[in-house]
Design an enzyme around this catalytic site. Structure first.
Site, PDB file in Angstrom:
ATOM      1  CG  HIS A 213       2.202   0.684   3.508  1.00 10.85           C
ATOM      2  ND1 HIS A 213       1.489   1.629   3.149  1.00 10.85           N
ATOM      3  CD2 HIS A 213       1.431  -0.062   4.277  1.00 10.85           C
ATOM      4  CE1 HIS A 213       0.611   1.644   3.481  1.00 10.85           C
ATOM      5  NE2 HIS A 213       0.017   0.722   4.304  1.00 10.85           N
ATOM      6  CD  GLU A 294       5.997   2.020   5.545  1.00 12.87           C
ATOM      7  OE1 GLU A 294       6.313   1.873   4.354  1.00 12.87           O
ATOM      8  OE2 GLU A 294       5.010   2.618   5.857  1.00 12.87           O
TER       9      GLU A 294
END
Length: 331
Positions: A213, A294
């Site tokens: 992500h 992330e």
């Protein structure tokens, strides 16, 4: 992009367009944000995907303009529409150019191992609000099937970023002898839903899975972080068997991603680049060790500049692959 259960929910921006990237090679990497709001695997908890054409920014524009990508220009071509294919891709089509780095000593030390890479979101999600807003069961709650993800101020989307980095990581893992399954390879019109994403690991008899992500946090925040599963035994979810190995994977991913990219831990996550969550369907429903990364905050001008650089994305892929290699060869 995902979010933290300890912070108020924030809204992801909807996609204006999708972009694909022709890649290059060399090092330098990324960082991300998530612990700002309670999200599902791809968007804020309880949020409704924006209709096509609408863009919602969760933060003000960065003060510094983003530099355009080096080594290639995104085409801006959205994912093809049509009937989605339900079969995850195992072929290296679309692999960025460049020579993958072989395992240490040139050995195929991952032969016989299967890795699932889950590129977050889908470039076509913005055109399918009805499908991605459908609620699915994640064991301890219900969440949207998927969301659109975030993007930089210049319009480089999270969905394009995650697919590019996952393809780069696939090339590196394949060079080390692993079988790699992508949850989606730009071959679906939208999705898949978060419960289907979790199921791919079991269907592939995978040894491990990583969901890639980019975050959509406050413009002032930067850095990367890793999300690990909390134990969830509720309804259809029982991830108790994977919590401990997933945490080992998370620590290795934090270490190797930092080593490969020299990126700092996210400065808006309390636990030095680590977050443990019980509200993500991709972790609640997984039956194989799995974590999210992330890689950077796409709303931050410095992180955005890096994430639009193909050389930086190659370093991000290298860090992910080194962590997976260390995890798979340790036992």
């Amino acid at each position: 992009m995902t979010g933290s259960t300890s912070r108020p929910p924030r809204r992801r921006s909807a996609l204006l367009r999708a972009t694909t990237v022709v890649a290059a090679v060399v090092p330098l990497c990324t960082a991300g944000w998530l612990g700002w709001r309670a999200l599902d695997d791809s968007g804020p908890a309880g949020a409704t995907a924006a209709p096509p054409g609408a863009v919602q920014s969760t933060t003000q524009a960065p003060a510094t303009p983003e530099a355009p990508p080096t080594g290639g220009t995104p085409t801006g071509t959205p994912a093809a529409t049509g009937t989605p294919s339900g079969t995850p891709s195992e072929t290296p089509s679309g692999t960025p150019t460049g020579t993958p780095t072989a395992a240490p000593g040139g050995t195929a030390d991952l032969a016989g191992r299967t890795v699932v890479l889950d590129p977050g979101h889908n470039p076509g999600n913005f055109a399918h609000p009805t499908e991605i807003n459908r609620q699915v069961d994640i064991g301890n709650s219900r969440k949207e099937c998927d969301t659109t993800g975030t993007e930089t101020d210049s319009g480089y989307t999270e969905a394009d970023y995650t697919l590019d980095v996952s393809r780069r990581a696939r090339a590196l893992l394949t060079a080390r002898g692993a079988k790699v399954v992508l949850v989606q390879d730009g071959d679906r019109a939208w999705g898949p839903c978060i419960d289907e994403r979790a199921k791919v690991g079991a269907d592939a008899h995978a040894d491990v899975a990583v969901s890639v992500h980019g975050d959509g946090g406050p413009a002032s925040g930067s850095g990367f972080h890793v999300i690990m599963p909390a134990k969830v035994v509720a309804g259809k979810a029982d991830n108790s068997a994977i919590v401990e190995p997933s945490h080992r994977l998370g620590l290795l991913l934090r270490q190797h991603f930092h080593d490969a990219t020299d990126e700092p831990y996210a400065d808006y996550i309390a636990d030095e680049g680590l977050d443990t969550r019980s509200d993500l369907g991709g972790l609640n429903l997984s039956t194989v060790p799995k974590v999210f990364i992330e890689c950077g905050n796409m709303r931050n001008s410095v992180d955005a500049r890096r994430m639009t650089d193909p050389q930086w994305r190659q370093q991000a892929a290298q860090g992910i692959v080194d962590a997976l290699t260390a995890f798979l060869t340790a036992h």
